[in-house]
Design a protein around this motif. Structure first.
Motif, mmCIF file in Angstrom:
data_model
loop_
_atom_site.group_PDB
_atom_site.id
_atom_site.type_symbol
_atom_site.label_atom_id
_atom_site.label_comp_id
_atom_site.label_asym_id
_atom_site.label_seq_id
_atom_site.Cartn_x
_atom_site.Cartn_y
_atom_site.Cartn_z
ATOM 1 N N TYR A 105 0.861 -1.194 0.000
ATOM 2 C CA TYR A 105 0.000 0.000 0.000
ATOM 3 C C TYR A 105 0.893 1.238 0.000
ATOM 4 N N LYS A 106 0.398 2.330 -0.534
ATOM 5 C CA LYS A 106 1.272 3.490 -0.751
ATOM 6 C C LYS A 106 1.462 4.341 0.492
ATOM 7 N N LYS A 107 0.644 4.072 1.509
ATOM 8 C CA LYS A 107 0.834 4.829 2.755
ATOM 9 C C LYS A 107 0.464 3.920 3.926
ATOM 10 N N LYS A 149 5.630 7.213 -3.550
ATOM 11 C CA LYS A 149 4.951 7.774 -4.735
ATOM 12 C C LYS A 149 4.916 6.704 -5.844
ATOM 13 N N LYS A 150 6.064 6.004 -5.979
ATOM 14 C CA LYS A 150 6.193 5.058 -7.103
ATOM 15 C C LYS A 150 5.300 3.832 -6.899
ATOM 16 N N ASN A 151 5.037 3.152 -7.993
ATOM 17 C CA ASN A 151 4.178 1.964 -7.922
ATOM 18 C C ASN A 151 4.808 0.861 -7.099
ATOM 19 N N ASN A 152 6.139 0.727 -7.251
ATOM 20 C CA ASN A 152 6.838 -0.328 -6.489
ATOM 21 C C ASN A 152 8.014 0.258 -5.732
ATOM 22 N N LEU A 153 8.463 -0.469 -4.734
ATOM 23 C CA LEU A 153 9.665 -0.033 -4.001
ATOM 24 C C LEU A 153 10.900 -0.282 -4.866
ATOM 25 N N ASN A 154 11.956 0.515 -4.587
ATOM 26 C CA ASN A 154 13.246 0.273 -5.275
ATOM 27 C C ASN A 154 13.895 -0.968 -4.667
#
Ligand code: EPZ
Length: 418
Positions: A105-107, A149-154
């Motif tokens: 989830y993004k947050k 912000k990005k769709n996936n983690l780095n």
């Protein structure tokens, strides 16, 4: 407040079935947040901590259930993006919810775990690595707020400055769905970490371990699969030390000696005899307990900090200036003043406890202070003449499934009082 009463001296003569590992169960149950579908996870110990984690996951909106020793996941989707203070403060291990949750989830926000009786329980190693994965971390009103912000983690190449079980688990879970290949160095490799990796790989992750380096190739999604958690090596070691301390004879079932290789060598030097009955059943006895010379707690495969208090207790009547050095936690000697109530002769200088032989120990009223310290009080009570009352036994119920029933069945005079 419940107490436990033990009439000493008392020894162990009989069989104990070892429960599933608490410290493998908790991260595996949490890791289901990463995956779709449903599954049954078996051999989960029915403890205060595992029941509590189920309530946290339900509070997040997961459709989960806990029947006897099986954790049932119907859906691991969460609706609520916050693990609240009322939960996290009671179980620091819940901080490893952050990695999987922010990876899906993004947050997500989670209360700071705070310290506990054995130390500050910092989380800097967790947050530094998550930040490198592209997560914006802020601390506000006692909460960690994680956003991306990005769709996936780095994916990351990261060397942990210090070996941490929880940080290793948190970051390897976050990396399972990240873009690309992550390489984590100086990782914890406890059997409980490996069990988590085995479960995730069964669900479709791509994780490899070589020495202390864990390589994770991010995948698009994970699908839940049924699984059985490994036996609890710390529960097993605790009962073995109780048997050695009271010259008992114990058969452990569902036990994997490979998870306790180094401690068993130390115990055999102290006089423990081991007999293999079958692949997972072993018999232990100790006619004469020799003094321990010196032991330092280390990360796996070294001597586990979670068996430090129990080892000290077992030595109270046989030590000869025996030394135990605690290298993992900065405040893990809270059991020492409680052990002195039995008449133990213990001194602390810095990270080192020196144990001197005490011919006679006497039952006392004592207080449990953390999961493993509380088991050291049981061992001391079994070695003492007279009645011992242990207060705040919820610490025992957090980590030792049915400990009073298991000991009573082996002839120990122990009863739980309201
Ligand atoms: C896990 O705790 C276990 N808990 C502990 O067992 C165990 O004692 C510990 O590992 C060490 O083996 C569970 O698995 C649920 P760490 P964890 O991160 O992950 C410092 C029990 O009785 N550190 O390996 O919290 C930390 O303060 C429990 O079952 C940082 O400085 O332990 C400690 O001194 C008690 N910064 C050392 O590292 C961080 O970000 C090792 O802690 C994280 C940790």
């Amino acid at each position: 407040m419940q107490t436990v009463v033990i009439q000493g001296p008392s020894t162990i003569k009989g069989q104990i079935n070892i429960s599933g590992s608490k410290n493998a169960s908790l991260p595996i149950m949490i890791s289901t947040l990463l995956a779709e579908g449903n599954c049954f996870i078996n051999n989960i110990p029915n403890l205060r901590d595992t029941r509590f984690l189920v309530s946290i996951l339900k509070d997040l909106g997961c459709r989960v259930d806990f029947q006897k020793n099986t954790f049932v996941v119907k859906s691991s989707a969460i609706k609520k993006k916050s693990a609240d203070y009322e939960y996290v403060r009671q179980m620091r291990a819940s901080i490893v919810i952050l990695g999987p949750a922010i990876s899906k989830y993004k947050k997500f926000k989670i209360a700071l775990p705070g310290g506990c009786s054995i130390g500050t329980r910092a989380i800097d190693l967790h947050l530094d690595a998550l930040t490198k994965m592209g997560i914006k971390i802020s601390i506000k009103n006692g909460y960690v707020i994680a956003e991306r912000k990005k769709n996936n983690l780095n994916s990351i190449n990261h060397k942990f400055p210090k070996i941490s079980v929880g940080a290793t688990q948190n970051i390897l879970m976050a990396a399972t769905l990240a873009d690309g290949i992550s390489k984590l160095k100086n990782c914890a490799i406890e059997p409980e970490v490996v069990d988590l990796i085995n479960f995730l790989n069964k669900c479709g992750a791509n994780i490899k371990v070589k020495n202390r380096t864990i390589t994770i190739k991010g995948v698009d999604e994970l699908n839940l699969e049924d699984y059985k958690v490994i036996p609890d090596r710390i529960e097993a070691g605790s009962y073995i030390l109780a048997t050695m301390a009271t010259k008992g004879r114990l058969r452990l079932n569902n036990f994997n000696p490979n998870d306790l290789t180094f401690p068993l060598k130390i115990y055999q030097d102290m006089g423990l005899k081991i007999k293999k009955i079958s692949q997972s059943s072993y018999e232990f006895n100790c006619k004469r307990l020799k003094p321990l010379k010196k032991i330092s707690t280390r990360e796996f495969p070294g001597y586990p900090t979670d068996l430090q208090a129990q080892l000290i207790a077992s030595q109270l009547k046989s030590a000869q200036k025996s030394k135990v050095i605690e290298n993992i936690f900065e405040n893990r000697f809270i059991h020492i003043p409680e052990l002195r109530r039995f008449g133990a002769n213990l001194s602390i200088i810095g990270k080192t406890v020196t144990i001197n032989k005490t011919l006679n120990l006497f039952g006392a009223e004592v207080m449990a202070t953390d999961i493993r310290a509380s088991f050291s009080l049981i061992i001391a009570a079994m070695m003492s003449k007279g009645t011992t009352v242990i207060n705040r036994i919820y610490h025992l119920d957090r980590g030792y499934e049915d400990f009073d029933l298991k000991l009573k069945k082996c002839g120990v005079n122990i009863s739980r009082k309201k």
